[in-house]
Write an enzyme that holds these catalytic residues in place. Structure first.
Site, PDB file in Angstrom:
ATOM      1  N   LYS A   1       0.773  -1.217  -0.064  1.00 21.35           N
ATOM      2  CA  LYS A   1      -0.109   0.023   0.005  1.00 21.35           C
ATOM      3  C   LYS A   1       0.985   1.308  -0.101  1.00 21.35           C
ATOM      4  CE  LYS A   1      -3.934   1.775   2.247  1.00 21.35           C
ATOM      5  NZ  LYS A   1      -4.950   1.685   3.545  1.00 21.35           N
TER       6      LYS A   1
ATOM      7  N   SER B   1      -9.982   1.490   2.247  1.00 18.27           N
ATOM      8  CA  SER B   1      -8.955   2.463   1.488  1.00 18.27           C
ATOM      9  C   SER B   1      -7.767   1.473   0.780  1.00 18.27           C
ATOM     10  CB  SER B   1      -8.399   3.325   2.261  1.00 18.27           C
ATOM     11  OG  SER B   1      -7.558   3.059   3.568  1.00 18.27           O
TER      12      SER B   1
ATOM     13  N   SER C   1     -10.074  -0.713   6.652  1.00 17.28           N
ATOM     14  CA  SER C   1      -9.430  -0.679   5.215  1.00 17.28           C
ATOM     15  C   SER C   1      -8.566  -1.732   4.626  1.00 17.28           C
ATOM     16  CB  SER C   1      -8.545   0.631   5.169  1.00 17.28           C
ATOM     17  OG  SER C   1      -9.317   1.774   5.004  1.00 17.28           O
TER      18      SER C   1
HETATM   19  N1  GLN Z   1     -13.226   4.039   5.475  1.00 17.02           N
HETATM   20  C1  GLN Z   1     -12.804   4.552   6.874  1.00 17.02           C
HETATM   21  C2  GLN Z   1     -12.281   5.942   6.458  1.00 17.02           C
HETATM   22  O1  GLN Z   1     -12.454   6.357   5.594  1.00 17.02           O
HETATM   23  C3  GLN Z   1     -11.534   3.614   7.384  1.00 17.02           C
HETATM   24  C4  GLN Z   1     -10.365   3.954   6.538  1.00 17.02           C
HETATM   25  C5  GLN Z   1      -8.986   3.194   7.141  1.00 17.02           C
HETATM   26  O2  GLN Z   1      -9.459   1.990   7.698  1.00 17.02           O
HETATM   27  N2  GLN Z   1      -8.023   3.582   6.762  1.00 17.02           N
HETATM   28  O3  GLN Z   1     -11.853   6.382   7.590  1.00 17.02           O
END
Ligand code: GLN
Length: 445
Positions: free
Chosen positions: A52, A127, A151
């Site tokens: 990532k 994400s 995410s």
């Molecule tokens: N979708 C969540 C957010 O927008 C979690 C994102 C994540 O786990 N990095 O914060």
């Protein structure tokens, strides 16, 4: 094979931000030349990995999918990268994501979306959408993602792969670009549970470079995969199976529970009464931490600078042009809730509710070994469907966020298809008990 596959499909899937073809070839050829005896090989010997793009890789661009960091090349590597190197994995490239890991669909990337390999008109989740899509499409053998509110697990569910969020503190965050430091955790996305155990084995452990990394012994995760769940006590929170959960998803999870039961596990319904406040709590705490963490992007120290006549104007222009709208929204929310006069009413209160949410889990874990439910309320949604409606997007994380607030380990493992799209089964464990989480997931799988 990995590079060939990328050439073949990534024009459509678009999981990568950077393909390090030369670096990957050199590394693979070097491993080949060394002719390491098979019993001396690292546990990930020769395996192509996708990383990532919020995990620092020395000399290889690390953009966090932000235009502000479009040209940023770290001068050091994250601890997890050093560990992958020791395990002799081969980094093939850097994966697309929502900008600074803020999002649930990978549509918030500052560069381009990633497309779900199961259906290119749908999101891969987020994400860590690039990481999940690349594993699903066979472009890499495994990937690393980060999970702040779901995410790793949610994109794993949407792409039909395995995603593991370790206990907070289990894997070093040194070199992970911070979003919400009290929630962020790096973990593997893989094709199956055994692979997840291998990758976790390679990356877990105490790191003096991360003050929040825990000095807790790392067990042998592979030996946890016994296939035996007889007598194991499984709690199913009624809040995770009720309103708002797509019927097709619920049905697949119920089927999975019957499989666990047939293997000898004892399934019982429980309640996590404060989980209904988890999304609200998270969206106060995570933006608050983000607003502080992202203050460092000032056009001076990292990434892209937009020149202007004065210093203040340079800051303003750099941040206005560099950050996307979701990142700006969160910086504003976070700055607001940390302001004097609002701090007690919002930030402090959210911290207290976080404790209540954690205590719900503590109570259940006095009597149960794992908590099981769906990973996400729906299957992968259409590109563009939620992107203009941040609240609907936030609600997608309702089943994963409580786990981050409580700091617990959890895995998403595929449990069949609903209308042709993968459904994820979420298995949550006690703090530092990834072994049991992996054992249950492996027995089910
Ligand atoms: N979708 C969540 C957010 O927008 C979690 C994102 C994540 O786990 N990095 O914060």
């Amino acid at each position: 094979a990995s590079l060939a596959r990328i050439r073949e499909v990534d024009g459509q899937v678009r999981a990568f931000l950077t393909v390090d073809e030369e670096g990957a070839r050199e590394r693979a050829e070097a491993l080949d030349r060394e002719r390491v005896e098979s019993d001396q090989r690292g546990i990930l010997f020769g395996l192509p990995a996708g990383i990532k793009d919020n995990i620092c890789t020395e000399g290889l661009k690390t953009t966090c999918a932000s235009r502000l960091l479009a040209n940023y090349e770290p001068i050091y590597s994250a601890t997890v990268m050093k560990k992958l190197e020791q395990a002799q994995a081969v980094t093939v490239g850097k994966m697309n994501m929502d900008e600074f890991a803020m999002g649930s669909s990978t549509e918030n990337s500052g560069f381009h979306p990633t497309y779900n390999p199961w259906d290119l008109s749908r999101v891969p989740g987020g994400s860590s959408g690039g990481s999940a899509a690349a594993v699903a499409a066979g472009e890499v053998y495994f990937a690393l993602g980060s999970d702040t509110g779901g995410s790793i697990r949610q994109p794993a569910a949407y792409c039909g792969v395995v995603g593991l969020k370790p206990t907070y503190g289990r894997v070093s965050r040194f070199g992970l670009v911070a979003f919400a430091s009290s929630l962020d955790q790096i973990g593997p996305l893989t094709k199956n549970v055994e692979d997840a155990a291998y990758v976790l084995q390679a990356i877990a452990g105490h790191d003096p470079m991360d003050s929040t990394s825990a000095d807790v012994e790392v067990p042998d995760y592979l030996s946890a995969l016994t296939g035996d769940v007889k007598g194991l006590k499984v709690a199913v929170p009624k809040e995770m199976m009720g309103e708002g959960i797509d019927p097709g998803v619920r049905e697949k999870v119920q089927q999975a529970l019957r499989v666990l039961e047939s293997l000898g596990a004892v399934i019982e319904e429980v309640s996590l009464p404060h989980s209904e406040y988890a999304v609200a709590t998270y969206y106060l705490l995570a933006p608050a931490e983000a607003s502080s963490n992202l203050a460092r992007y000032d056009g001076v120290r990292y990434g892209v600078r937009v020149e202007a006549d004065s210093l203040v104007e340079m800051y303003k222009q750099t941040r206005s042009q560099g950050f996307g709208s979701e990142v700006k929204r969160r910086i504003m929310l976070g700055t607001y809730s940390l302001s004097s006069g609002y701090y007690d009413a919002y930030y402090l209160k959210a911290q207290k509710v976080r404790t209540l949410i954690k205590q719900d889990f503590d109570r259940v874990f006095e009597q149960y070994d794992v908590i099981v439910g769906p990973t996400a309320p729906t299957t992968a949604f259409k590109i563009g469907e939620k992107v203009d409606d941040p609240l609907t997007m936030y609600l997608n994380d309702i089943l994963t966020i409580p786990v981050n607030l409580a700091g617990l380990p959890a895995i998403s493992v595929p449990c069949g298809l609903s209308d042709g799209l993968p459904v994820g089964l979420q298995i949550i464990g006690k703090a530092f008990d990834e072994s049991t989480v992996l054992r249950v997931a492996h027995a089910y799988e």
